[in-house]
Design an enzyme around this catalytic site. Structure first.
Site, PDB file in Angstrom:
ATOM      1  N   LYS A   1       0.736  -1.196   0.029  1.00 59.37           N
ATOM      2  CA  LYS A   1       0.069   0.064   0.091  1.00 59.37           C
ATOM      3  C   LYS A   1       0.825   1.398  -0.132  1.00 59.37           C
ATOM      4  CE  LYS A   1      -3.860   2.086   2.685  1.00 59.37           C
ATOM      5  NZ  LYS A   1      -4.574   1.869   3.791  1.00 59.37           N
TER       6      LYS A   1
ATOM      7  N   SER B   1      -9.450   2.392   3.117  1.00 61.45           N
ATOM      8  CA  SER B   1      -8.471   2.875   2.382  1.00 61.45           C
ATOM      9  C   SER B   1      -7.445   1.713   1.309  1.00 61.45           C
ATOM     10  CB  SER B   1      -7.694   3.694   3.139  1.00 61.45           C
ATOM     11  OG  SER B   1      -6.783   3.217   4.110  1.00 61.45           O
TER      12      SER B   1
ATOM     13  N   SER C   1     -10.051  -0.150   7.378  1.00 64.89           N
ATOM     14  CA  SER C   1      -9.514  -0.125   6.057  1.00 64.89           C
ATOM     15  C   SER C   1      -8.644  -1.202   5.421  1.00 64.89           C
ATOM     16  CB  SER C   1      -8.339   1.028   5.938  1.00 64.89           C
ATOM     17  OG  SER C   1      -9.003   2.279   5.912  1.00 64.89           O
TER      18      SER C   1
END
Length: 441
Positions: free
Chosen positions: A82, A151, A175
């Site tokens: 990420k 996210s 997330s």
């Protein structure tokens, strides 16, 4: 879109072929890049790709195998990272155009650990702006008109679409669990503090977690073992888990908020687990649990404003409306309120332990329902409580709706009994996985 016309490649299945050199690290990576080239122009799961560096890694790892060195189950496995986590030689943009594109000079601790275990990094996966609520460009691989969640949008979509075998996400509210659920993969938010956060863009020091997304619980554990320097948990799951767990079923705060499709899915899940021998009883949350979302929000607002406020002031025009609202609100949270949030966090962590007096795990919906449209990343209210308590939580897909979107449950464990949590969760996955792609009838 049916992503599972053939079984997905899992780390557990692929590792043996790599170890015996039936499959080379280069061949596996080539397969992932073929999927990236085919699917990413519409899914937008990747923020940055470094094909040259990835194939250099693959070739070096193949040479090690020729010399008889096998690093373990992550040897040659493509893993997405990420884009709020540093990877040496790649920029860390955090979903913000204004951030410096200078490549990171050093790996984050978890990337350093994964690299030592033989993981390959094709690139950085898309995050919503600084891991907040503004939708990212990423699309849900099951239906591109729906959100992949946030996210960790790109991490979930990349795994679901076969662009990598696993990915790393982060969770401050929901997330990891929410995008994993919306994209039909497994996700793990381990116990708070279990995974080192050096090299992460810090949002909230009391809420931020780092965790893996993959296709099975075994793969999640392989990833967790590779990410940490702590005990190795994979040996727990080598043999089939035969002992049915005691399960606390969370109804009042959780199931009552779920939509009709999720409630129907939960009925199916409970019936299957009970038929397989699980002892299930409704579990009552402590009365102190009721204001947990408000405390979580205020704590997150305050700490995000403290950690990101200076950059926000300098580059406000680049920030989306959702993260701007969080940061503006954080400046209004008083020091007294912040301290009461920390006191509450400590209190709720202690009193919620009571739910495990007669249960190894708690089960609740992973989301309110299936992935909504692209105007939102979804509601994190099912997940935020476990981010505040820091209790270990994972999600596994259990069925799909009539419109073909995945639904998942989340399984929560005692923070001091991680072994029991994993064994009970693995038993549940073994029971529920056969037929999980069948639609709700």
């Amino acid at each position: 879109m049916n992503l599972f016309q053939t079984p997905p490649q899992t780390i557990a299945h692929v590792q043996q072929a790599i170890k015996t050199r039936e499959l080379s690290c280069r061949e596996l990576l080539e397969n992932c890049f073929l999927n990236i080239e085919e699917k990413d122009p519409t899914l937008h799961a990747w923020a940055h790709l470094d094909r040259e560096a990835a194939f250099q890694q693959a070739d070096a790892l193949d040479q090690e195998l020729q010399r008889g060195r096998w690093r373990g189950p992550l040897h040659g496995i493509p893993v997405g990272i990420k884009d709020i986590i540093d990877v040496k030689g790649m920029p860390t943009r955090g979903g913000l155009e204004c951030r410096d594109e200078t490549p990171a000079a050093r790996d984050a601790t978890i990337v350093e650990n994964l690299r030592l275990e033989g993981a390959i990094f094709p690139g950085k996966t898309v995050t919503t702006q600084l891991a907040c609520f503004d939708p990212s460009p990423t699309r849900n691989p099951w239906n591109q008109e729906h959100t992949p969640g946030g996210s960790s949008s790109g991490s979930a979509a990349a795994v679901a679409a076969g662009m990598c075998l696993a990915a790393v996400g982060t969770q401050t509210g929901g997330s990891i669990i929410r995008p994993a659920s919306f994209c039909g993969v497994a996700g793990l938010k381990s116990t708070f503090g279990m995974v080192d956060r050096r090299g992460l863009i810090l949002l909230s020091q009391h809420l931020d977690h780092i965790g893996p997304l993959a296709h099975s619980i075994v793969d999640l554990v392989i990833m967790l073992d590779g990410m940490t320097d702590q005990a190795t948990y994979l040996p727990l799951l080598i043999e089939p888990v035969t002992d049915a767990p005691r399960i606390g079923w969370l109804t009042d705060f959780f199931e009552s908020r779920a939509d009709a499709s999720m409630q129907q899915a939960l009925k199916i899940v409970r019936t299957k687990l009970e038929a397989a021998g699980a002892a299930i009883r409704d579990s009552t949350l402590p009365m102190e649990f009721e204001p947990i979302l408000e405390y979580h929000l205020n704590l997150m607002q305050y700490e995000m404003a403290q950690n990101l406020g200076e950059d926000y002031e300098q580059n406000q025009e680049f920030y989306g409306p959702a993260i701007s609202q969080i940061l503006d609100a954080g400046r209004e949270v008083s020091q007294e309120r912040y301290e009461s949030c920390l006191d509450y966090q400590n209190l709720i962590g202690q009193v919620t332990r009571r739910c495990f007096a007669r249960a190894e795990i708690l089960i609740s919906p992973a989301t309110l329902g299936p992935a909504p449209d692209l105007t939102t990343t979804g509601n994190p209210s099912m997940n935020a409580p476990w981010s505040l308590t820091g209790f270990p939580t994972l999600s596994i897909p259990v069925t799909v709706t009539e419109t073909g979107l995945p639904l998942a449950i989340q399984i929560t464990g005692h923070p001091d009994k991680f072994d029991d949590f994993l064994l009970a969760a693995q038993w549940c996955e073994d029971v529920l996985r056969p037929g999980y792609l069948e639609q709700i009838s």
